[in-house]
Design a protein around this motif. Structure first.
Motif, PDB file in Angstrom:
ATOM      1  N   LEU A 229       0.864  -1.185   0.000  1.00 38.90           N
ATOM      2  CA  LEU A 229       0.000   0.000   0.000  1.00 38.90           C
ATOM      3  C   LEU A 229       0.897   1.230   0.000  1.00 38.90           C
ATOM      4  O   LEU A 229       1.795   1.347   0.839  1.00 38.90           O
ATOM      5  CB  LEU A 229      -0.885   0.000   1.252  1.00 38.90           C
ATOM      6  CG  LEU A 229      -1.668   1.273   1.573  1.00 38.90           C
ATOM      7  CD1 LEU A 229      -2.888   1.375   0.670  1.00 38.90           C
ATOM      8  CD2 LEU A 229      -2.101   1.272   3.035  1.00 38.90           C
ATOM      9  N   THR A 230       0.678   2.136  -0.960  1.00 40.73           N
ATOM     10  CA  THR A 230       1.418   3.397  -0.986  1.00 40.73           C
ATOM     11  C   THR A 230       0.419   4.549  -1.021  1.00 40.73           C
ATOM     12  O   THR A 230      -0.436   4.602  -1.905  1.00 40.73           O
ATOM     13  CB  THR A 230       2.359   3.494  -2.194  1.00 40.73           C
ATOM     14  OG1 THR A 230       3.357   2.472  -2.082  1.00 40.73           O
ATOM     15  CG2 THR A 230       3.054   4.849  -2.234  1.00 40.73           C
ATOM     16  N   VAL A 231       0.535   5.441  -0.053  1.00 40.39           N
ATOM     17  CA  VAL A 231      -0.363   6.592   0.052  1.00 40.39           C
ATOM     18  C   VAL A 231       0.462   7.867  -0.058  1.00 40.39           C
ATOM     19  O   VAL A 231       1.389   8.085   0.736  1.00 40.39           O
ATOM     20  CB  VAL A 231      -1.138   6.588   1.383  1.00 40.39           C
ATOM     21  CG1 VAL A 231      -2.030   7.821   1.491  1.00 40.39           C
ATOM     22  CG2 VAL A 231      -1.978   5.320   1.513  1.00 40.39           C
ATOM     23  N   HIS A 232       0.157   8.695  -1.059  1.00 38.74           N
ATOM     24  CA  HIS A 232       0.740  10.030  -1.192  1.00 38.74           C
ATOM     25  C   HIS A 232      -0.315  11.051  -0.774  1.00 38.74           C
ATOM     26  O   HIS A 232      -1.449  10.999  -1.260  1.00 38.74           O
ATOM     27  CB  HIS A 232       1.156  10.319  -2.637  1.00 38.74           C
ATOM     28  CG  HIS A 232       2.432   9.639  -3.050  1.00 38.74           C
ATOM     29  ND1 HIS A 232       2.454   8.402  -3.627  1.00 38.74           N
ATOM     30  CD2 HIS A 232       3.728  10.040  -2.963  1.00 38.74           C
ATOM     31  CE1 HIS A 232       3.707   8.059  -3.891  1.00 38.74           C
ATOM     32  NE2 HIS A 232       4.496   9.034  -3.494  1.00 38.74           N
ATOM     33  N   GLY A 270      -5.216  13.184  -1.644  1.00 41.15           N
ATOM     34  CA  GLY A 270      -4.085  12.439  -2.164  1.00 41.15           C
ATOM     35  C   GLY A 270      -4.517  11.235  -2.970  1.00 41.15           C
ATOM     36  O   GLY A 270      -5.671  11.118  -3.391  1.00 41.15           O
ATOM     37  N   ARG A 271      -3.570  10.322  -3.155  1.00 40.60           N
ATOM     38  CA  ARG A 271      -3.824   9.132  -3.964  1.00 40.60           C
ATOM     39  C   ARG A 271      -3.229   7.905  -3.281  1.00 40.60           C
ATOM     40  O   ARG A 271      -2.256   8.012  -2.525  1.00 40.60           O
ATOM     41  CB  ARG A 271      -3.215   9.273  -5.362  1.00 40.60           C
ATOM     42  CG  ARG A 271      -3.848  10.357  -6.225  1.00 40.60           C
ATOM     43  CD  ARG A 271      -3.302  10.293  -7.642  1.00 40.60           C
ATOM     44  NE  ARG A 271      -4.010  11.216  -8.538  1.00 40.60           N
ATOM     45  CZ  ARG A 271      -3.452  12.214  -9.180  1.00 40.60           C
ATOM     46  NH1 ARG A 271      -2.162  12.451  -9.018  1.00 40.60           N
ATOM     47  NH2 ARG A 271      -4.154  12.993  -9.984  1.00 40.60           N
ATOM     48  N   VAL A 272      -3.805   6.736  -3.619  1.00 42.54           N
ATOM     49  CA  VAL A 272      -3.309   5.466  -3.117  1.00 42.54           C
ATOM     50  C   VAL A 272      -3.136   4.519  -4.302  1.00 42.54           C
ATOM     51  O   VAL A 272      -3.891   4.585  -5.271  1.00 42.54           O
ATOM     52  CB  VAL A 272      -4.271   4.849  -2.068  1.00 42.54           C
ATOM     53  CG1 VAL A 272      -5.666   4.674  -2.637  1.00 42.54           C
ATOM     54  CG2 VAL A 272      -3.752   3.507  -1.572  1.00 42.54           C
ATOM     55  N   ALA A 273      -2.123   3.647  -4.229  1.00 41.47           N
ATOM     56  CA  ALA A 273      -1.908   2.618  -5.247  1.00 41.47           C
ATOM     57  C   ALA A 273      -1.515   1.320  -4.554  1.00 41.47           C
ATOM     58  O   ALA A 273      -0.839   1.331  -3.516  1.00 41.47           O
ATOM     59  CB  ALA A 273      -0.834   3.039  -6.243  1.00 41.47           C
ATOM     60  N   GLN A 274      -1.954   0.202  -5.148  1.00 41.23           N
ATOM     61  CA  GLN A 274      -1.675  -1.118  -4.587  1.00 41.23           C
ATOM     62  C   GLN A 274      -1.439  -2.105  -5.724  1.00 41.23           C
ATOM     63  O   GLN A 274      -2.115  -2.053  -6.756  1.00 41.23           O
ATOM     64  CB  GLN A 274      -2.881  -1.627  -3.772  1.00 41.23           C
ATOM     65  CG  GLN A 274      -3.306  -0.731  -2.622  1.00 41.23           C
ATOM     66  CD  GLN A 274      -4.744  -1.020  -2.204  1.00 41.23           C
ATOM     67  OE1 GLN A 274      -5.681  -0.791  -2.958  1.00 41.23           O
ATOM     68  NE2 GLN A 274      -4.923  -1.518  -1.001  1.00 41.23           N
ATOM     69  N   SER A 275      -0.498  -3.027  -5.547  1.00 40.17           N
ATOM     70  CA  SER A 275      -0.347  -4.151  -6.455  1.00 40.17           C
ATOM     71  C   SER A 275      -1.283  -5.265  -6.006  1.00 40.17           C
ATOM     72  O   SER A 275      -1.518  -5.451  -4.810  1.00 40.17           O
ATOM     73  CB  SER A 275       1.093  -4.664  -6.457  1.00 40.17           C
ATOM     74  OG  SER A 275       1.966  -3.684  -6.979  1.00 40.17           O
ATOM     75  N   LEU A 276      -1.816  -6.029  -6.980  1.00 40.60           N
ATOM     76  CA  LEU A 276      -2.791  -7.063  -6.672  1.00 40.60           C
ATOM     77  C   LEU A 276      -2.317  -8.425  -7.167  1.00 40.60           C
ATOM     78  O   LEU A 276      -1.823  -8.553  -8.286  1.00 40.60           O
ATOM     79  CB  LEU A 276      -4.144  -6.751  -7.328  1.00 40.60           C
ATOM     80  CG  LEU A 276      -4.825  -5.438  -6.939  1.00 40.60           C
ATOM     81  CD1 LEU A 276      -6.134  -5.294  -7.702  1.00 40.60           C
ATOM     82  CD2 LEU A 276      -5.067  -5.374  -5.446  1.00 40.60           C
ATOM     83  N   LEU A 277      -2.499  -9.430  -6.326  1.00 41.44           N
ATOM     84  CA  LEU A 277      -2.294 -10.824  -6.708  1.00 41.44           C
ATOM     85  C   LEU A 277      -3.675 -11.463  -6.832  1.00 41.44           C
ATOM     86  O   LEU A 277      -4.465 -11.444  -5.894  1.00 41.44           O
ATOM     87  CB  LEU A 277      -1.477 -11.557  -5.648  1.00 41.44           C
ATOM     88  CG  LEU A 277      -1.346 -13.068  -5.838  1.00 41.44           C
ATOM     89  CD1 LEU A 277      -0.532 -13.386  -7.087  1.00 41.44           C
ATOM     90  CD2 LEU A 277      -0.714 -13.707  -4.614  1.00 41.44           C
ATOM     91  N   LEU A 278      -3.962 -12.017  -8.023  1.00 42.88           N
ATOM     92  CA  LEU A 278      -5.290 -12.579  -8.290  1.00 42.88           C
ATOM     93  C   LEU A 278      -5.245 -14.110  -8.246  1.00 42.88           C
ATOM     94  O   LEU A 278      -4.291 -14.723  -8.747  1.00 42.88           O
ATOM     95  CB  LEU A 278      -5.800 -12.150  -9.669  1.00 42.88           C
ATOM     96  CG  LEU A 278      -6.396 -10.749  -9.802  1.00 42.88           C
ATOM     97  CD1 LEU A 278      -5.392  -9.655  -9.488  1.00 42.88           C
ATOM     98  CD2 LEU A 278      -6.921 -10.554 -11.234  1.00 42.88           C
ATOM     99  N   GLU A 279      -6.283 -14.699  -7.625  1.00 44.83           N
ATOM    100  CA  GLU A 279      -6.425 -16.145  -7.609  1.00 44.83           C
ATOM    101  C   GLU A 279      -7.886 -16.494  -7.779  1.00 44.83           C
ATOM    102  O   GLU A 279      -8.757 -15.929  -7.103  1.00 44.83           O
ATOM    103  CB  GLU A 279      -5.898 -16.742  -6.291  1.00 44.83           C
ATOM    104  CG  GLU A 279      -4.408 -16.703  -6.145  1.00 44.83           C
ATOM    105  CD  GLU A 279      -3.928 -17.463  -4.900  1.00 44.83           C
ATOM    106  OE1 GLU A 279      -4.792 -17.866  -4.116  1.00 44.83           O
ATOM    107  OE2 GLU A 279      -2.721 -17.625  -4.749  1.00 44.83           O
ATOM    108  N   ARG A 280      -8.169 -17.435  -8.670  1.00 40.84           N
ATOM    109  CA  ARG A 280      -9.540 -17.883  -8.878  1.00 40.84           C
ATOM    110  C   ARG A 280      -9.920 -18.886  -7.780  1.00 40.84           C
ATOM    111  O   ARG A 280      -9.165 -19.811  -7.488  1.00 40.84           O
ATOM    112  CB  ARG A 280      -9.683 -18.545 -10.253  1.00 40.84           C
ATOM    113  CG  ARG A 280     -11.126 -18.757 -10.684  1.00 40.84           C
ATOM    114  CD  ARG A 280     -11.165 -19.559 -11.976  1.00 40.84           C
ATOM    115  NE  ARG A 280     -10.484 -18.873 -13.060  1.00 40.84           N
ATOM    116  CZ  ARG A 280     -11.090 -18.015 -13.882  1.00 40.84           C
ATOM    117  NH1 ARG A 280     -12.370 -17.725 -13.704  1.00 40.84           N
ATOM    118  NH2 ARG A 280     -10.419 -17.450 -14.871  1.00 40.84           N
ATOM    119  N   LEU A 281     -11.089 -18.709  -7.184  1.00 42.46           N
ATOM    120  CA  LEU A 281     -11.559 -19.611  -6.131  1.00 42.46           C
ATOM    121  C   LEU A 281     -12.151 -20.890  -6.738  1.00 42.46           C
ATOM    122  O   LEU A 281     -12.611 -20.894  -7.865  1.00 42.46           O
ATOM    123  CB  LEU A 281     -12.609 -18.892  -5.279  1.00 42.46           C
ATOM    124  CG  LEU A 281     -12.100 -17.724  -4.452  1.00 42.46           C
ATOM    125  CD1 LEU A 281     -13.245 -17.023  -3.747  1.00 42.46           C
ATOM    126  CD2 LEU A 281     -11.058 -18.212  -3.432  1.00 42.46           C
TER     127      LEU A 281
END
Length: 281
Positions: A229-232, A270-281
């Motif tokens: 999580l990155t918050v500017h 401000g803004r927030v950015a996040q990387s996502l890891l996806l997995e199918r259930l």
């Protein structure tokens, strides 16, 4: 305030604090049910953990009046619903700019392991009202109708733990595919029991929910876990409410990203950015 917080108000209760001669601070916290994450009742949500790391960095002694302008939280592994020890220090001191860091550890059968870490840039503050500018439009505050609907706009499986402890005003459907989703969330309780509560900590905790608000995937079919999580923050957040105009970018290799513009009731902050890891259930 929900009543499922294991007998105390807040996401955490502090049970120990130590500070050495070099101003390195170490604190131990016990999580409440308000720290539970969306994927398992046995794991903590990254938002409260990130806010706890940010709190520890904010409370370090600083060389001049200022504030945290950017904080990045890295989730290093599963964070169990068990006590965590947070340590913080000033990595790069300065009169105008300081680099801060914090680490959260948990004790397991195999020993002590780091579960999350954070860095932040602390910038000296001064007066610049006459040149204030935001490239983002103001976000209309929550309406009475949205507040009445409350958490009904949040997927039922998420209405527990940290997400369920928040007060919600969802403006557009979560999971929509024709544009960004808009929602307001309020954290009307302190991060740590017995403290007044800090607006920066509330904003960071809620910002971690941006990947959920801006999701384009059904949580019954997919897991979309953020690794960091990155918050500017161009403007210091004020108040209990944080607004999010959030959207997800889904790649073709089960990796994606989430981003959002953050607002308080006075305007964009401000803004927030996040990387996502996806997995199918």
């Amino acid at each position: 305030m929900r009543t499922d917080m294991q007998g105390f108000e807040g996401c955490y209760r502090r049970i120990d604090r130590q500070q050495d001669a070099q101003d390195h601070v170490s604190e131990v916290f016990v999580p409440s049910a308000a720290a539970i994450g969306p994927w398992s009742d046995e794991l903590q949500h990254g938002g409260p953990v990130g806010a706890l790391l940010t709190r520890s960095m904010r409370q370090l002694p600083h060389g001049a009046p200022g504030r945290i302008a950017r904080t990045t939280v890295e989730i290093l592994g599963p964070i169990a619903m068990a006590p965590i020890e947070v340590t913080a220090r000033v990595v790069r001191p300065g009169r105008k700019i300081e680099l801060l860091s914090a680490v959260a550890h948990q004790v397991s059968e195999s020993g002590t392991r780091p579960v999350a870490q954070a860095t932040a840039w602390w910038l000296r503050s001064d007066e610049s009202v006459e040149v204030m500018h935001s490239p983002e439009p103001a976000l209309a505050p929550p309406t009475d109708e949205e507040l009445e609907r409350g958490e009904l706009g949040v997927p039922a499986s998420w209405r527990r733990g940290f997400v369920g402890s928040l007060r919600w005003a969802v403006r557009t459907p979560i999971g929509r595919i024709d544009g960004p989703a808009i929602a307001w969330a309020s954290m009307p309780y302190p991060l740590v029991e017995g403290e007044i509560g800090d607006d920066l900590e509330r904003c960071v905790a809620i910002a971690d929910a941006a990947n959920g608000v801006g999701s384009r995937l059904n949580p019954r079919d997919w897991v979309f876990m953020n690794t960091e999580l990155t918050v500017h923050l161009a403007q210091p957040p004020v108040g209990e409410w944080t607004g999010m105009v959030a959207e997800s970018w889904i790649g073709g290799d089960a990796v994606g990203m989430s981003s959002a513009v953050l607002s308080d009731l006075t305007g964009p902050v401000g803004r927030v950015a996040q990387s996502l890891l996806l997995e199918r259930l």
